[in-house]
Design a protein around this motif. Structure first.
Motif, PDB file in Angstrom:
ATOM      1  N   UNK A  12     -37.902 -31.051 -36.839  1.00  0.00           N
ATOM      2  CA  UNK A  12     -36.849 -31.209 -37.843  1.00  0.00           C
ATOM      3  C   UNK A  12     -35.540 -31.348 -37.076  1.00  0.00           C
ATOM      4  N   UNK A  13     -35.038 -32.574 -36.999  1.00  0.00           N
ATOM      5  CA  UNK A  13     -33.816 -32.802 -36.232  1.00  0.00           C
ATOM      6  C   UNK A  13     -32.617 -32.229 -36.976  1.00  0.00           C
ATOM      7  N   UNK A  14     -31.815 -31.460 -36.253  1.00  0.00           N
ATOM      8  CA  UNK A  14     -30.634 -30.868 -36.856  1.00  0.00           C
ATOM      9  C   UNK A  14     -29.607 -31.958 -37.146  1.00  0.00           C
ATOM     10  N   UNK A  15     -28.952 -31.842 -38.296  1.00  0.00           N
ATOM     11  CA  UNK A  15     -27.859 -32.751 -38.640  1.00  0.00           C
ATOM     12  C   UNK A  15     -26.788 -31.948 -39.375  1.00  0.00           C
ATOM     13  N   UNK A  16     -25.621 -32.533 -39.481  1.00  0.00           N
ATOM     14  CA  UNK A  16     -24.516 -31.875 -40.179  1.00  0.00           C
ATOM     15  C   UNK A  16     -24.848 -31.525 -41.618  1.00  0.00           C
ATOM     16  N   UNK A  17     -25.749 -32.298 -42.237  1.00  0.00           N
ATOM     17  CA  UNK A  17     -26.146 -32.021 -43.625  1.00  0.00           C
ATOM     18  C   UNK A  17     -26.819 -30.647 -43.743  1.00  0.00           C
ATOM     19  N   UNK A  18     -27.487 -30.230 -42.672  1.00  0.00           N
ATOM     20  CA  UNK A  18     -28.158 -28.925 -42.708  1.00  0.00           C
ATOM     21  C   UNK A  18     -27.160 -27.770 -42.546  1.00  0.00           C
ATOM     22  N   UNK A  19     -25.964 -28.071 -42.104  1.00  0.00           N
ATOM     23  CA  UNK A  19     -24.932 -27.040 -41.960  1.00  0.00           C
ATOM     24  C   UNK A  19     -24.346 -26.660 -43.326  1.00  0.00           C
ATOM     25  N   UNK A  20     -24.346 -27.617 -44.251  1.00  0.00           N
ATOM     26  CA  UNK A  20     -23.727 -27.424 -45.564  1.00  0.00           C
ATOM     27  C   UNK A  20     -24.751 -26.891 -46.567  1.00  0.00           C
ATOM     28  N   UNK A  21     -24.605 -25.621 -46.992  1.00  0.00           N
ATOM     29  CA  UNK A  21     -25.588 -25.041 -47.918  1.00  0.00           C
ATOM     30  C   UNK A  21     -25.598 -25.696 -49.300  1.00  0.00           C
ATOM     31  N   UNK A  22     -24.637 -26.574 -49.572  1.00  0.00           N
ATOM     32  CA  UNK A  22     -24.587 -27.247 -50.873  1.00  0.00           C
ATOM     33  C   UNK A  22     -25.141 -28.672 -50.805  1.00  0.00           C
ATOM     34  N   UNK A  23     -25.551 -29.114 -49.617  1.00  0.00           N
ATOM     35  CA  UNK A  23     -26.068 -30.480 -49.488  1.00  0.00           C
ATOM     36  C   UNK A  23     -27.501 -30.568 -50.007  1.00  0.00           C
ATOM     37  N   UNK A  24     -27.881 -31.775 -50.409  1.00  0.00           N
ATOM     38  CA  UNK A  24     -29.248 -32.006 -50.882  1.00  0.00           C
ATOM     39  C   UNK A  24     -30.251 -31.739 -49.765  1.00  0.00           C
ATOM     40  N   UNK A  25     -29.904 -32.102 -48.550  1.00  0.00           N
ATOM     41  CA  UNK A  25     -30.816 -31.913 -47.405  1.00  0.00           C
ATOM     42  C   UNK A  25     -31.041 -30.420 -47.142  1.00  0.00           C
ATOM     43  N   UNK A  26     -29.983 -29.628 -47.172  1.00  0.00           N
ATOM     44  CA  UNK A  26     -30.126 -28.178 -46.993  1.00  0.00           C
ATOM     45  C   UNK A  26     -31.013 -27.618 -48.094  1.00  0.00           C
ATOM     46  N   UNK A  27     -30.722 -27.983 -49.346  1.00  0.00           N
ATOM     47  CA  UNK A  27     -31.472 -27.443 -50.489  1.00  0.00           C
ATOM     48  C   UNK A  27     -32.951 -27.786 -50.411  1.00  0.00           C
ATOM     49  N   UNK A  28     -33.260 -29.047 -50.100  1.00  0.00           N
ATOM     50  CA  UNK A  28     -34.657 -29.474 -50.038  1.00  0.00           C
ATOM     51  C   UNK A  28     -35.391 -28.766 -48.893  1.00  0.00           C
ATOM     52  N   UNK A  29     -34.760 -28.690 -47.732  1.00  0.00           N
ATOM     53  CA  UNK A  29     -35.379 -28.040 -46.576  1.00  0.00           C
ATOM     54  C   UNK A  29     -35.562 -26.550 -46.840  1.00  0.00           C
ATOM     55  N   UNK A  30     -34.549 -25.925 -47.423  1.00  0.00           N
ATOM     56  CA  UNK A  30     -34.628 -24.494 -47.741  1.00  0.00           C
ATOM     57  C   UNK A  30     -35.746 -24.220 -48.739  1.00  0.00           C
ATOM     58  N   UNK A  31     -35.901 -25.098 -49.727  1.00  0.00           N
ATOM     59  CA  UNK A  31     -36.938 -24.922 -50.751  1.00  0.00           C
ATOM     60  C   UNK A  31     -38.334 -24.956 -50.107  1.00  0.00           C
ATOM     61  N   UNK A  32     -38.573 -25.923 -49.234  1.00  0.00           N
ATOM     62  CA  UNK A  32     -39.880 -26.050 -48.581  1.00  0.00           C
ATOM     63  C   UNK A  32     -40.140 -24.857 -47.664  1.00  0.00           C
ATOM     64  N   UNK A  33     -39.165 -24.499 -46.836  1.00  0.00           N
ATOM     65  CA  UNK A  33     -39.357 -23.388 -45.900  1.00  0.00           C
ATOM     66  C   UNK A  33     -39.510 -22.057 -46.630  1.00  0.00           C
ATOM     67  N   UNK A  34     -38.778 -21.865 -47.703  1.00  0.00           N
ATOM     68  CA  UNK A  34     -38.905 -20.630 -48.481  1.00  0.00           C
ATOM     69  C   UNK A  34     -40.315 -20.520 -49.060  1.00  0.00           C
ATOM     70  N   UNK A  35     -40.838 -21.623 -49.594  1.00  0.00           N
ATOM     71  CA  UNK A  35     -42.196 -21.617 -50.155  1.00  0.00           C
ATOM     72  C   UNK A  35     -43.229 -21.311 -49.057  1.00  0.00           C
ATOM     73  N   UNK A  36     -43.037 -21.884 -47.879  1.00  0.00           N
ATOM     74  CA  UNK A  36     -43.971 -21.643 -46.772  1.00  0.00           C
ATOM     75  C   UNK A  36     -43.915 -20.187 -46.311  1.00  0.00           C
ATOM     76  N   UNK A  37     -42.713 -19.629 -46.223  1.00  0.00           N
ATOM     77  CA  UNK A  37     -42.589 -18.216 -45.833  1.00  0.00           C
ATOM     78  C   UNK A  37     -43.195 -17.308 -46.906  1.00  0.00           C
ATOM     79  N   UNK A  38     -43.000 -17.645 -48.171  1.00  0.00           N
ATOM     80  CA  UNK A  38     -43.607 -16.862 -49.255  1.00  0.00           C
ATOM     81  C   UNK A  38     -45.126 -16.848 -49.114  1.00  0.00           C
ATOM     82  N   UNK A  39     -45.721 -18.026 -48.932  1.00  0.00           N
ATOM     83  CA  UNK A  39     -47.175 -18.109 -48.751  1.00  0.00           C
ATOM     84  C   UNK A  39     -47.620 -17.265 -47.564  1.00  0.00           C
ATOM     85  N   UNK A  40     -46.871 -17.348 -46.489  1.00  0.00           N
ATOM     86  CA  UNK A  40     -47.216 -16.627 -45.262  1.00  0.00           C
ATOM     87  C   UNK A  40     -47.158 -15.114 -45.464  1.00  0.00           C
ATOM     88  N   UNK A  41     -46.028 -14.611 -45.939  1.00  0.00           N
ATOM     89  CA  UNK A  41     -45.856 -13.163 -46.049  1.00  0.00           C
ATOM     90  C   UNK A  41     -46.758 -12.544 -47.120  1.00  0.00           C
TER      91      UNK A  41
END
Length: 117
Positions: A12-41
């Motif tokens: 997952x290449x870092x970009x400025x969009x991932x720095x902004x918690x209000x960006x679509x890219x941050x939201x989409x990435x956070x949603x996927x990673x949160x779901x994966x961590x939920x499944x894991x824990x």
């Protein structure tokens, strides 16, 4: 109670969009990673007290193509539940991610996992 989880995603290449918690890219990435961590824990020793994780930040990692992930996760303190043990949890996460190499669609830096109780 809270604990932090930090790791680096190598496909997952870092970009400025991932720095902004209000960006679509941050939201989409956070949603996927949160779901994966939920499944894991939910498959670890803390499954009965685990309540969820929240992505706090994505950050540039040492290699330009990598992205650091910082999450805060929560669990209920319950006298009947086993005591939260970050060492045990670390080993469980390591085992369930193929030696800290895979989390769902993401590849992980094996040296990057940190769990802080």
């Amino acid at each position: 109670e809270q604990f932090t989880v930090n790791f680096t995603v190598t496909n997952l290449q870092y970009s400025g969009h991932l720095r902004n918690p209000y960006s679509a890219r941050f939201s989409a990435t956070a949603r996927v990673l949160t779901a994966l961590l939920d499944q894991l824990f939910k498959t670890t020793s803390i499954h009965s007290v685990y309540t969820g994780c929240r992505m706090m930040a994505f950050r540039p990692a040492q290699k330009i193509e990598d992205t650091g992930v910082d999450a805060v996760c929560t669990y209920k303190t319950d006298s009947a539940a086993s005591q939260f043990d970050r060492v045990i949890l670390y080993h469980e996460v390591s085992n369930k991610t193929n030696g800290i190499t895979n989390l769902g669609i993401y590849s992980l830096d094996q040296e990057s996992l940190y769990i802080n109780g």
